[in-house]
Design an enzyme around this catalytic site. Structure first.
Site, PDB file in Angstrom:
ATOM      1  N   ASP A  73     -47.820  10.249 -11.958  1.00 12.68           N
ATOM      2  CA  ASP A  73     -48.757  10.801 -12.091  1.00 12.68           C
ATOM      3  C   ASP A  73     -49.698  10.616 -13.201  1.00 12.68           C
ATOM      4  OD1 ASP A  73     -49.135  10.379  -8.836  1.00 12.68           O
ATOM      5  OD2 ASP A  73     -48.638  12.383  -8.651  1.00 12.68           O
ATOM      6  N   GLU A 141     -52.085  19.993 -10.124  1.00 13.19           N
ATOM      7  CA  GLU A 141     -51.348  19.154  -8.547  1.00 13.19           C
ATOM      8  C   GLU A 141     -50.382  19.571  -8.361  1.00 13.19           C
ATOM      9  OE1 GLU A 141     -51.001  14.445  -8.839  1.00 13.19           O
ATOM     10  OE2 GLU A 141     -50.153  14.529  -6.567  1.00 13.19           O
ATOM     11  N   GLU A 150     -38.925  23.865  -1.167  1.00 12.45           N
ATOM     12  CA  GLU A 150     -39.146  24.103  -2.808  1.00 12.45           C
ATOM     13  C   GLU A 150     -40.669  24.490  -3.252  1.00 12.45           C
ATOM     14  OE1 GLU A 150     -36.585  20.947  -1.682  1.00 12.45           O
ATOM     15  OE2 GLU A 150     -38.428  21.167  -1.091  1.00 12.45           O
ATOM     16  N   PRO A 191     -52.878  16.977  13.205  1.00 11.60           N
ATOM     17  CA  PRO A 191     -52.208  17.357  11.594  1.00 11.60           C
ATOM     18  C   PRO A 191     -52.896  18.036  10.691  1.00 11.60           C
ATOM     19  CG  PRO A 191     -52.075  15.048  13.072  1.00 11.60           C
ATOM     20  CD  PRO A 191     -52.781  15.617  13.962  1.00 11.60           C
ATOM     21  N   CYS A 381     -38.827  -3.539 -23.852  1.00  4.44           N
ATOM     22  CA  CYS A 381     -37.488  -2.727 -23.792  1.00  4.44           C
ATOM     23  C   CYS A 381     -35.790  -3.355 -23.099  1.00  4.44           C
ATOM     24  CB  CYS A 381     -37.147  -1.032 -23.211  1.00  4.44           C
ATOM     25  SG  CYS A 381     -36.821   0.512 -23.589  1.00  4.44           S
ATOM     26  N   GLN A 385     -34.293  -6.612 -24.937  1.00  9.80           N
ATOM     27  CA  GLN A 385     -32.438  -6.257 -25.898  1.00  9.80           C
ATOM     28  C   GLN A 385     -31.710  -7.570 -25.351  1.00  9.80           C
ATOM     29  OE1 GLN A 385     -30.901  -2.343 -24.520  1.00  9.80           O
ATOM     30  NE2 GLN A 385     -32.480  -1.323 -25.623  1.00  9.80           N
ATOM     31  N   HIS A 515     -42.337   0.684 -24.859  1.00  8.42           N
ATOM     32  CA  HIS A 515     -43.429   0.643 -23.065  1.00  8.42           C
ATOM     33  C   HIS A 515     -44.232   0.349 -23.392  1.00  8.42           C
ATOM     34  CE1 HIS A 515     -39.462   0.938 -20.466  1.00  8.42           C
ATOM     35  NE2 HIS A 515     -38.863   1.478 -22.029  1.00  8.42           N
ATOM     36  N   GLU A 517     -46.441  -0.871 -21.871  1.00  5.55           N
ATOM     37  CA  GLU A 517     -47.691  -0.461 -20.219  1.00  5.55           C
ATOM     38  C   GLU A 517     -47.663   0.878 -20.533  1.00  5.55           C
ATOM     39  OE1 GLU A 517     -44.299  -1.021 -20.842  1.00  5.55           O
ATOM     40  OE2 GLU A 517     -43.317   0.088 -19.161  1.00  5.55           O
TER      41      GLU A 517
HETATM   42  N1  GLN Z   1     -31.194   0.773 -20.757  1.00  8.04           N
HETATM   43  C1  GLN Z   1     -31.241   0.265 -22.028  1.00  8.04           C
HETATM   44  C2  GLN Z   1     -31.290   1.391 -23.132  1.00  8.04           C
HETATM   45  O1  GLN Z   1     -30.901   2.399 -22.915  1.00  8.04           O
HETATM   46  C3  GLN Z   1     -32.625  -0.047 -21.891  1.00  8.04           C
HETATM   47  C4  GLN Z   1     -33.760   1.183 -21.586  1.00  8.04           C
HETATM   48  C5  GLN Z   1     -35.143   0.661 -21.037  1.00  8.04           C
HETATM   49  O2  GLN Z   1     -35.573  -0.609 -20.556  1.00  8.04           O
HETATM   50  N2  GLN Z   1     -36.210   1.919 -21.174  1.00  8.04           N
HETATM   51  O3  GLN Z   1     -31.369   1.403 -24.692  1.00  8.04           O
END
Ligand code: GLN
Length: 543
Positions: A73, A141, A150, A191, A381, A385, A515, A517
């Protein structure tokens, strides 16, 4: 805590009502009226953070600049308001209890019996009110659904806080569902009535109801809800299902949400100008062209696992006036020979972040297809690799190239980093250490290579992006890989950690260790996504 006003959002009837988006949309609307907002999420589960949860259960782990692993969120909050979230914007019951217990051991409560009330509830109240500046509104929130065991300490804490702040500074908003029963031809209010009763049993009378529904709420039903739930009819807000989440602020505004909130606090402010939101919605719903992107991953059964990724692709589409059709493909299907040929009609291939060996050979097959066929490729990521492993195996001839994430390896192409420097601090981890909170997390700087595609896309030489991973591409292979056509176009400032790779022999092949995104927003699409969608558009004109 300054003089901020607090809006507490709870959910009732069922989960998945889009409370996060409702909170984010309210934040955006208050902002559009000139107010400063901060959004916070309180999660009642016992994990310290969602970092150790399966993405197929809980959805994506959202990472902040300051390195917190948080609920997805917070991604909505950032995308809707443009305000960067922080460690202090997400807490779990696990973290609260663990802090209280640590303080008990230290002797902070000497002499006292440590209890849920007041110790746990005080810690929750402190979280809600801490680390604030000159915000006008704090939207808090509460995760889960009213009635969950919980949630109790959280409801008790916001009840107390509302009482301490007084009516002028606290508003309780309850999000519920009005199901449509075809046999009766009616939207059912029962509800919602029950959920409000449940909330009342915890001492909280909601001030406003946001009722999710798939059709317009008739006036009669609105009055009925108002009467039974003790809320003025104007504060029973209809929250219709919509085609794109980016039209939520406009719809909720039309339904009176921000007006009623300000009215409640006795505040006047200018009408919001929502033209920018209207333009976004138009771009998303009626774009000029369309492209198909394949996301080749592992968690494709639960799309929330790739929430920010999906939004960032939509943002890339907004920037290019194109609809991005995403095909979510489970990579394991590419482990059969020639199966990757089903990617032939695709205009761009994206291999997202991921963990563990399962499905990796299929992802590597998809990378190989993109490389050999000149299809735009974006590896994020884990995706970067695997792109490096693919080049090492199939171009550089290092047959056993692999990652120590899968097996121990003497000289891995992708290996675990045990020490790194962030700011002035040396961070350390060991192979057998804790799994939680031990990744390279949060914002890190990178230097981009002059003349590289990355430099062209960013229009900068210095960047900062968010990370979440344990393993790194081994810089020791740089020369060998360069001979195999890999360009190391982004490196950590000390030159030891590969951050971006590209290829010399391909029109658009990019892998990033971070990342991107997480930082993409509808009003500021991330340049890497804009460039990827643009390359896919060019590809769509070829095939
Ligand atoms: N598994 C990989 C690492 O730990 C990539 C992690 C990911 O894509 N966020 O480095």
């Amino acid at each position: 805590m300054g003089s901020a006003k607090f809006i507490f959002i709870t959910g009732g009837v069922v989960s998945s009502l889009g409370k996060g988006i409702a909170a984010a949309a309210l934040g955006a609307l208050l902002q559009a009226r000139g107010h400063k907002v901060r959004l916070r999420k309180l999660d009642p589960y016992l994990n310290i953070d969602p970092g150790t949860m399966s993405p197929t259960q809980h959805g994506e782990v959202y990472v902040t600049d300051d390195g917190a692993e948080t609920d997805l969120d917070l991604g909505h909050y950032e995308r809707f308001t443009g305000v960067s979230t922080r460690q202090s914007d997400n807490v779990t019951a696990g973290k609260i209890y663990s802090n209280v217990i640590a303080r008990e051991r230290k002797g902070d409560y000497l002499g006292a019996t440590v209890q849920v009330i007041p110790h746990v509830t005080d810690a929750i109240k402190n979280f809600i009110t801490a680390d604030l500046g000159d915000e006008d509104f704090v939207i808090a929130e509460i995760g889960g659904t009213v009635g969950d065991i919980e949630s109790l300490p959280f409801l008790e804490a916001i009840r107390q806080l509302g009482n301490e702040l007084g009516h002028a500074r606290a508003l309780y908003m309850h999000v519920t569902l009005l199901p449509y029963i075809p046999a009766a031809g009616e939207l059912k209010t029962k509800p919602t009535q029950h959920s409000v009763k449940e909330l009342l049993s915890h001492g909280i009378q909601p001030d406003m109801l946001l009722c999710r529904t798939d059709r317009a709420l008739p006036e009669n039903e609105r009055k009925k809800i108002a009467q039974f739930c003790n809320v003025p009819a104007s504060r029973v807000i209809q929250a219709l299902d919509v085609k794109t989440i980016y039209s939520v602020p406009i719809h909720y505004h039309d339904a009176g949400l921000d007006h009623e909130v300000l009215q409640f606090f006795g505040q006047k402010s200018r009408q919001p100008n929502l033209d920018a939101w209207r333009r976004i919605v138009e771009r998303v719903t009626e774009p000029e062209s369309e492209i198909s992107i394949a996301v080749v991953g592992k968690y494709t059964t639960m799309l929330d696992s790739y929430k920010s990724l999906h939004e960032a692709l939509i943002h890339g589409g907004i920037a290019n006036n194109a609809r991005v059709k995403v095909e979510w493909i489970d990579s394991s299907i590419f482990e059969k020979p020639d199966a990757v040929n089903r990617l032939e009609h695709i205009h761009g291939i994206l291999v997202p972040g991921g963990f563990g060996e399962r499905g990796t050979e299929g992802k590597i097959a998809a990378v190989k297809f993109a490389r050999e066929r000149g299809v735009p490729f974006f590896g994020i990521c884990f995706g970067m690799q695997l792109a490096v492993i693919e080049a090492a195996r199939h171009v550089a001839g290092i047959q056993h190239a692999s990652s120590t994430e899968f097996h121990p390896h003497e000289n891995p192409v992708v290996g675990m980093l045990t020490e790194w420097v962030k700011g002035n601090e040396l961070h350390k981890r060991t192979a057998g250490g804790d799994m939680g909170g031990t990744m390279r997390l949060g914002a890190f700087a990178a230097h981009l290579k002059q003349g590289s595609l990355a430099e062209k896309i960013y229009g900068a030489r210095e960047i900062s992006e968010r990370h979440r991973h344990r393993y790194e591409v081994n810089i020791g292979y740089k020369e060998v890989l360069e001979k195999a056509g890999v360009i190391f176009s982004g490196l950590s400032p000390d030159g030891t950690l590969p951050e971006i790779i590209e290829r010399t022999d391909h029109p658009h092949f990019i892998g990033v260790q971070f990342h991107p995104e997480l930082k993409s927003r509808p009003f500021a699409p991330h340049p890497l996504f804009t460039a990827f969608v643009s390359a896919a558009l060019a590809q769509s004109r070829l095939v």
